[in-house]
Design an enzyme around this catalytic site. Structure first.
Site, PDB file in Angstrom:
ATOM      1  N   HIS A 148       1.006  -0.969  -0.065  1.00 20.43           N
ATOM      2  CA  HIS A 148      -0.015   0.060   0.391  1.00 20.43           C
ATOM      3  C   HIS A 148       0.906   1.778  -0.238  1.00 20.43           C
ATOM      4  O   HIS A 148       0.610   1.990  -0.551  1.00 20.43           O
ATOM      5  CB  HIS A 148      -0.779   0.244   1.081  1.00 20.43           C
ATOM      6  CG  HIS A 148      -1.963  -0.695   0.513  1.00 20.43           C
ATOM      7  ND1 HIS A 148      -2.251  -2.077   1.383  1.00 20.43           N
ATOM      8  CD2 HIS A 148      -2.850  -0.627  -0.368  1.00 20.43           C
ATOM      9  CE1 HIS A 148      -3.477  -2.636   0.848  1.00 20.43           C
ATOM     10  NE2 HIS A 148      -3.950  -2.074   0.030  1.00 20.43           N
ATOM     11  N   ARG A 152     -10.209   5.761  -1.622  1.00 16.38           N
ATOM     12  CA  ARG A 152      -9.199   4.599  -0.247  1.00 16.38           C
ATOM     13  C   ARG A 152     -10.103   5.517   1.241  1.00 16.38           C
ATOM     14  O   ARG A 152      -8.423   5.785   1.883  1.00 16.38           O
ATOM     15  CB  ARG A 152      -8.332   3.884  -0.471  1.00 16.38           C
ATOM     16  CG  ARG A 152      -7.467   3.140  -2.125  1.00 16.38           C
ATOM     17  CD  ARG A 152      -6.581   2.485  -1.926  1.00 16.38           C
ATOM     18  NE  ARG A 152      -5.964   1.838  -2.454  1.00 16.38           N
ATOM     19  CZ  ARG A 152      -5.457   1.437  -3.714  1.00 16.38           C
ATOM     20  NH1 ARG A 152      -5.431   3.026  -4.692  1.00 16.38           N
ATOM     21  NH2 ARG A 152      -5.542   0.508  -4.626  1.00 16.38           N
ATOM     22  N   ARG A 157     -15.250   3.927  -0.757  1.00 14.85           N
ATOM     23  CA  ARG A 157     -14.908   2.578   0.087  1.00 14.85           C
ATOM     24  C   ARG A 157     -15.383   3.096   1.117  1.00 14.85           C
ATOM     25  O   ARG A 157     -14.200   3.479   1.601  1.00 14.85           O
ATOM     26  CB  ARG A 157     -13.642   1.512  -0.451  1.00 14.85           C
ATOM     27  CG  ARG A 157     -13.467   0.145   0.174  1.00 14.85           C
ATOM     28  CD  ARG A 157     -12.469  -0.323  -0.971  1.00 14.85           C
ATOM     29  NE  ARG A 157     -10.949   0.206  -0.293  1.00 14.85           N
ATOM     30  CZ  ARG A 157     -10.151  -0.652  -0.176  1.00 14.85           C
ATOM     31  NH1 ARG A 157      -9.909  -1.083  -1.253  1.00 14.85           N
ATOM     32  NH2 ARG A 157      -8.534   0.256   0.014  1.00 14.85           N
ATOM     33  N   GLU A 197     -11.858  -9.196  -3.839  1.00  6.67           N
ATOM     34  CA  GLU A 197     -11.061  -9.350  -3.641  1.00  6.67           C
ATOM     35  C   GLU A 197     -10.477 -10.483  -3.316  1.00  6.67           C
ATOM     36  O   GLU A 197      -9.274 -10.479  -2.807  1.00  6.67           O
ATOM     37  CB  GLU A 197     -10.117  -8.698  -2.644  1.00  6.67           C
ATOM     38  CG  GLU A 197     -10.492  -7.441  -2.703  1.00  6.67           C
ATOM     39  CD  GLU A 197     -10.360  -5.887  -1.993  1.00  6.67           C
ATOM     40  OE1 GLU A 197      -9.443  -5.010  -1.954  1.00  6.67           O
ATOM     41  OE2 GLU A 197     -11.794  -5.959  -1.074  1.00  6.67           O
ATOM     42  N   ASN A 255      -5.486  -6.118  -6.807  1.00 10.46           N
ATOM     43  CA  ASN A 255      -3.585  -6.733  -5.967  1.00 10.46           C
ATOM     44  C   ASN A 255      -4.209  -7.424  -4.805  1.00 10.46           C
ATOM     45  O   ASN A 255      -2.790  -8.531  -4.687  1.00 10.46           O
ATOM     46  CB  ASN A 255      -4.141  -5.397  -4.755  1.00 10.46           C
ATOM     47  CG  ASN A 255      -3.671  -3.776  -5.756  1.00 10.46           C
ATOM     48  OD1 ASN A 255      -3.432  -4.185  -7.652  1.00 10.46           O
ATOM     49  ND2 ASN A 255      -3.797  -3.018  -5.954  1.00 10.46           N
ATOM     50  N   ASP A 256      -5.327  -7.494  -4.110  1.00  8.66           N
ATOM     51  CA  ASP A 256      -5.331  -8.446  -3.046  1.00  8.66           C
ATOM     52  C   ASP A 256      -6.203 -10.002  -4.025  1.00  8.66           C
ATOM     53  O   ASP A 256      -5.345 -10.874  -3.604  1.00  8.66           O
ATOM     54  CB  ASP A 256      -6.556  -7.877  -2.483  1.00  8.66           C
ATOM     55  CG  ASP A 256      -5.946  -7.244  -1.287  1.00  8.66           C
ATOM     56  OD1 ASP A 256      -4.840  -7.679  -0.176  1.00  8.66           O
ATOM     57  OD2 ASP A 256      -6.213  -5.890  -0.877  1.00  8.66           O
ATOM     58  N   ARG A 281       1.455 -10.056  -0.885  1.00  6.42           N
ATOM     59  CA  ARG A 281       1.854  -8.883  -2.016  1.00  6.42           C
ATOM     60  C   ARG A 281       3.168  -8.083  -0.967  1.00  6.42           C
ATOM     61  O   ARG A 281       3.413  -7.246  -1.029  1.00  6.42           O
ATOM     62  CB  ARG A 281       0.742  -8.369  -2.310  1.00  6.42           C
ATOM     63  CG  ARG A 281      -0.270  -7.323  -0.761  1.00  6.42           C
ATOM     64  CD  ARG A 281      -1.381  -7.128  -1.363  1.00  6.42           C
ATOM     65  NE  ARG A 281      -1.963  -5.471  -1.543  1.00  6.42           N
ATOM     66  CZ  ARG A 281      -2.354  -4.736  -2.164  1.00  6.42           C
ATOM     67  NH1 ARG A 281      -3.850  -5.141  -1.363  1.00  6.42           N
ATOM     68  NH2 ARG A 281      -2.471  -3.434  -1.899  1.00  6.42           N
ATOM     69  N   CYS A 330      -9.822  -1.471 -10.698  1.00  4.95           N
ATOM     70  CA  CYS A 330      -9.602  -0.784  -9.855  1.00  4.95           C
ATOM     71  C   CYS A 330      -8.724  -1.415  -9.260  1.00  4.95           C
ATOM     72  O   CYS A 330      -7.615  -0.169  -8.627  1.00  4.95           O
ATOM     73  CB  CYS A 330     -10.299   0.332  -8.940  1.00  4.95           C
ATOM     74  SG  CYS A 330     -10.802  -1.151  -7.073  1.00  4.95           S
TER      75      CYS A 330
HETATM   76  C1  PEP Z   1      -7.104  -4.308  -4.652  1.00  2.00           C
HETATM   77  O1  PEP Z   1      -7.296  -4.962  -3.473  1.00  2.00           O
HETATM   78  O2  PEP Z   1      -6.370  -4.807  -5.815  1.00  2.00           O
HETATM   79  C2  PEP Z   1      -7.752  -3.045  -3.984  1.00  2.00           C
HETATM   80  C3  PEP Z   1      -7.917  -1.888  -4.859  1.00  2.00           C
HETATM   81  O3  PEP Z   1      -7.571  -2.345  -2.665  1.00  2.00           O
HETATM   82  P1  PEP Z   1      -5.980  -2.133  -1.637  1.00  2.00           P
HETATM   83  O4  PEP Z   1      -5.312  -1.781  -3.382  1.00  2.00           O
HETATM   84  O5  PEP Z   1      -6.661  -0.509  -0.957  1.00  2.00           O
HETATM   85  O6  PEP Z   1      -5.653  -3.116  -0.517  1.00  2.00           O
HETATM   86 MG    MG Z   2      -7.498  -4.560  -1.598  1.00  2.00          MG
END
Ligand code: PEP
Ligand code: MG
Length: 541
Positions: free
Chosen positions: A188, A295, A332, A431, A454-455, A465, A502
């Site tokens: 993050h 976020r 979110r 996610e 990402n998750d 990650r 996203c």
């Molecule tokens: C993701 O997981 O892709 C996402 C957009 O949320 P974050 O990166 O804030 O965990």
């Molecule tokens: Mg996420």
């Protein structure tokens, strides 16, 4: 000139003096210093400031609680003026070549034993005051770095690892770029750097030495390289690179106001991701179609020890809604936990934070905090086109619970005769593999979806990650992941609902065509990636 190679996180060139991040940590580390004279001066400056502070405290206390009670601060001043104490600290710095913080802590411990042995009558039995004095100086030393952010020239920040809760609190007008020893491009902190457009290179390892403090550093966020005391040729080369990038950015400006449409006429929305109110300006500048992901947890992470109030949150969401006009703003609800920790919320320790106490699970445990946020979002929905989205969903039950809470918040506002959008769209993040598998059922519950790749990548691949050791195994184009996206899109479209991506995959230009072919409705990326993505879309046949 020294060249270091790391991982590129956020594009751009930054040049400035390097300054290591000083944490307000309770844990004092033993650090070798080269310039002992400078370190002694640091200590002396903090000591003088401490004496001044205690004098002021003593005067105020004398007025408010009487001279006798104020004498405690006089005694604390005496400790700071005690030549033995001062000499001990100075000796540790000079003879052992150690940092002021460590010297103060060791000398204070020693001073307490001396006092206990009865060798210093005036402090006998005053261990707590000796500790208090030591802490005061440690605080001043730590604050000095924060003051630097307020007063000094902009600088390049260096640190071992920068946590998201720290990254979010940095003064962006002072931090030209940042470099770290550790970290991954999917963390993050990296997401934040890209959202803010701060040039950064991470994972430089031990080659990023403390000795570089104060030296000129050039950060090449395009290549993932860092130059310490760069020579004239390198600076010139980087300036050229910066100019070329500037020209490219200017060329992209021509795409403002243009559609995100392929050569064959397929359209897709391109929105921007943000983390704070400061990012809204960037969204407007890049001509995004809306805010695809706000976020909101960053509002909690930048608020220090206090939870953001309903009013504070309302103001931030309202600003986003008003600034975007008719364009949508997807807020979110707080996705705290994992690497997103906030001082204002004690989430405890998790042995597996990524799959631990985070996202909607925290909200379900802390209903009041969640409802406060829902009320703030609802109130702001009267000022623009707001949607609400829930993070880290794994079951229908979580969604029905969150929707019930939303109903409760609406009812409260209705009773209070406060305006809100009764039809506010509700969506969920996809996610987790669980959410993928039940995406058909979820599509009957909510209005829209956003895929957090990402998750979703880390859970699908079973790869943290945050773990740099497995970087080489991490395949963001893994067929399993691409197949999952196809499954979700089909399920969601069967119910006639809207689907966006996203996570960072949305900005991966190698996959743009694939995502468009799948029929993804929207891509949401960091503000400064919007126009580049528009260009890519317009080139697709
Ligand atoms: C993701 O997981 O892709 C996402 C957009 O949320 P974050 O990166 O804030 O965990
Ligand atoms: Mg996420």
């Amino acid at each position: 000139m020294i060249t270091l190679t790391g991982k590129k996180v956020s594009e751009g060139i930054a040049i400035g003096k390097l300054s290591f991040y000083k944490r307000d940590s309770k844990e004092i580390r033993r650090i070798y210093v080269k310039d002992v004279e400078k370190e002694v001066q640091r200590f002396q400056k903090a000591r003088q400031k401490g004496i001044q502070e205690l004098k002021t405290l003593c005067d105020t206390a004398a007025k408010e609680v009487g001279e006798a009670n104020a004498a405690i601060f006089e005694m604390q001043q005496m400790i700071l003026e005690d030549q033995d104490f001062v000499d001990q600290i100075t000796n540790i710095i000079v003879e052992q070549k150690l940092n002021a913080e460590y010297a103060i802590q060791s000398a204070a411990e020693n001073f307490i034993s001396v006092a206990m042995a009865g060798d210093k009558n005036y402090v006998q039995g005053h261990d707590a005051d000796i500790k208090d004095v030591a802490n005061r100086i440690l605080r001043i030393l730590a604050r000095a770095w924060k003051d630097k952010m307020l007063t000094d020239e902009p600088f390049v920040l260096a640190t071992g690892e920068l946590y998201p809760s720290e990254a979010v609190q940095l003064d962006k007008t002072k931090v030209l770029g940042f470099v770290t020893r550790y970290g991954t491009i999917n963390s993050h902190t990296a997401v934040l750097a890209r959202t803010k457009g701060i040039p950064s290179v991470i994972g430089l390892g031990e080659a990023l030495k403390k000795d570089y403090e104060g030296k000129t550093i050039l950060v090449d966020g395009f290549e993932g390289k860092v130059y310490i005391e760069p020579d004239y040729t390198t600076i010139t080369k980087m300036k050229q690179k910066q100019d070329a990038n500037h020209t490219q950015v200017q060329n992209l400006e021509r795409l403002k106001g243009k559609e995100n449409i392929t050569q064959s006429g397929q359209k897709i929305d391109v929105c921007a991701n943000i983390g704070s109110r400061e990012d809204i300006e960037n969204v407007l500048r890049c001509d995004a179609g809306g805010i695809g992901l706000f976020r909101s947890e960053f509002l909690y992470m930048e608020n220090g020890m206090k939870l953001p109030t309903e009013e504070q949150q309302f103001q931030a969401y309202k600003l986003a809604a008003e600034s975007m006009g008719a364009k949508k703003v997807v807020i979110r609800t707080a996705d705290l936990g994992g690497d997103k920790t906030a001082e204002c919320l004690d989430l405890g320790e998790d042995s597996n934070p990524a799959i631990g106490y985070r996202g909607i699970r925290v909200s379900m445990d802390k209903e009041d905090i969640f409802k406060t946020q829902l009320r703030a979002i609802l109130r702001a929905s009267a000022f623009g086109n707001i949607s609400i989205m829930f993070p880290m969903i794994t079951s229908i039950e979580e969604v029905t619970w969150a929707k019930d809470m939303l109903q409760k918040a609406k009812k409260e506002l209705k009773n209070e005769k406060t305006a809100y959008d009764e039809e506010i769209p509700v969506g969920v993040m996809i996610e987790t593999p669980a959410a993928v598998m039940i995406s058909g059922e979820l599509a009957r519950e909510v209005d829209f979806f956003s895929i957090g790749t990402n998750d979703l990548s880390q859970f699908t691949l079973g790869m943290d990650r945050q773990n740099a050791k497995i970087d080489r195994f991490y395949n963001p184009h893994h067929p399993a992941l691409l197949k999952m996206i196809r499954i979700i899109t089909n399920n969601v479209h069967l119910e006639g609902k809207h689907i966006s991506v996203c996570g960072d995959m949305a900005a991966d230009l190698e996959l743009t065509e694939y995502l468009i072919q799948l029929g993804i409705d929207e891509l949401s990326v960091a503000p400064n990636q919007v126009l580049g993505l528009r260009k890519k879309i317009r080139e697709i046949q």
